[in-house]
Scaffold this active site. Sequence first.
Site, PDB file in Angstrom:
ATOM      1  N   ARG A 109       0.805  -1.219   0.000  1.00 38.40           N
ATOM      2  CA  ARG A 109       0.000   0.000   0.000  1.00 38.40           C
ATOM      3  C   ARG A 109       0.842   1.275   0.000  1.00 38.40           C
ATOM      4  NH1 ARG A 109      -2.294  -4.015   3.013  1.00 38.40           N
ATOM      5  NH2 ARG A 109      -4.499  -4.467   2.575  1.00 38.40           N
ATOM      6  N   HIS A 134      -0.925  -2.549  -4.509  1.00 37.85           N
ATOM      7  CA  HIS A 134      -0.332  -3.371  -5.578  1.00 37.85           C
ATOM      8  C   HIS A 134      -0.354  -2.684  -6.938  1.00 37.85           C
ATOM      9  CE1 HIS A 134       0.096  -6.363  -2.616  1.00 37.85           C
ATOM     10  NE2 HIS A 134      -1.100  -6.904  -2.688  1.00 37.85           N
ATOM     11  N   HIS A 205       3.083 -12.849  -5.241  1.00 40.31           N
ATOM     12  CA  HIS A 205       1.878 -12.904  -4.407  1.00 40.31           C
ATOM     13  C   HIS A 205       1.228 -14.285  -4.438  1.00 40.31           C
ATOM     14  CE1 HIS A 205      -1.380 -11.360  -2.050  1.00 40.31           C
ATOM     15  NE2 HIS A 205      -1.059 -10.093  -2.250  1.00 40.31           N
ATOM     16  N   ASP A 278      -1.970  -9.384   8.648  1.00 38.63           N
ATOM     17  CA  ASP A 278      -1.788  -8.707   7.359  1.00 38.63           C
ATOM     18  C   ASP A 278      -0.812  -7.569   7.610  1.00 38.63           C
ATOM     19  OD1 ASP A 278      -1.948  -7.890   4.765  1.00 38.63           O
ATOM     20  OD2 ASP A 278      -4.057  -7.285   4.815  1.00 38.63           O
ATOM     21  N   GLU A 343       5.189 -12.284   1.321  1.00 41.52           N
ATOM     22  CA  GLU A 343       5.599 -11.373   0.255  1.00 41.52           C
ATOM     23  C   GLU A 343       6.833 -10.580   0.685  1.00 41.52           C
ATOM     24  OE1 GLU A 343       1.863  -9.108  -0.763  1.00 41.52           O
ATOM     25  OE2 GLU A 343       1.099 -10.502   0.752  1.00 41.52           O
TER      26      GLU A 343
END
Length: 381
Positions: A109, A134, A205, A278, A343
């Site tokens: 982000r 992304h 991803h 996350d 990631e």
Amino acid sequence: MLLGLTAIAVLASCDTKKQEVELTASGLNPADFESTIDTLQTALYTLKNANGMEVCITNFGGRVVSIMVPDKNGEMKDVVLGFDNVATFADKENHPSDFGAAIGRYANRIAQGKITVDGKEYQLPQNNFGHCLHGGPDGWQYKVYEVVEATDSKLQLKIVSPDGDNNFPGEVTALVTYTLTEDNTLDICYDATTNAPTVINMTNHSYFNLNGNPEEAITNHELYVNADYYTPVDSTFMTTGEIAPVEGTPMDFRTPHALQQDIKNFDFEQIKNGNGFDHNWCLNTKGDDTQVAASIYSPETGILMEVFTDEPGIQVYSGNFLDGSAVGKKGIVYNQHAAICLETQKYPDTPNKSNLEGWPSATLNPGETYTSHCAYKFSIK
């Protein structure tokens, strides 16, 4: 007459053989990935090694579609999520996904989609709680990469992103090189150059489920992250600028343990804000890609996946927003926590926080080459 019928039968038999489809070990039909998208050709490419491991990749979005690895009983398991045809991957209106993609220009982000490069402010697409995620809704995961080299063990893809692509400055030429090694490692190298100052942050991803069955949640997976610190987020999943210690919190995975221990611990604000895990962890490896940065392990299959990278951070995403709307390979519905993503990356919103202590830079200037390395190594524990 009999001779004529025999000839017809032989010809029919030959036609039938021609029509026989050779599927990949994961059950994919390569023909289902042959298409023309934005005037460019797409296909499915298969990497194999002597151990029977197989990796299937499409040049649409540089997406890893399947990874077949042996479990503790020697049975081959497909350990990533995805679709069984390119049309579903490309249908971003009805089936938006990042499954397996080579993400660019900027993974993760960027706050409010705003960046300042070389003294000029740019407004990027806002596609996630007001932020640019992304690279925007039309990022590189929806572009067709050019195939530079394709062998049984290596696939190199190229993309040329024009100046102004999703309003990012500078024309960027990027390479993604996938190599399957004999020790069951999927090695991924990124290289990029630009003709004007810009920002870049590429990652893979893939959504992993080491149970080999996405109908079973990854909450039984044991996660290890080699990090003493992480970057907290607010309720819009945006990093606050703080670098916080994991010590004494549910974010401490320096000793491997099952995700289910805290994945629903919404009493801890960060897990509530992330709707699970996350978050970006600040790796102790300090760019040393010979050290294990993170790993996941399924006690059910005995499959261990270790992650190696020269990047400073890794985003752990526990599939919190999978909601059953995506139907993947073999008709399996992808429900919440059907997979986990690891990631490797610069920290989220680095372009706006690189002036803060401990934050890296994501700037790429003309004459420089951006490089990034990530390796996913599979074994049996």
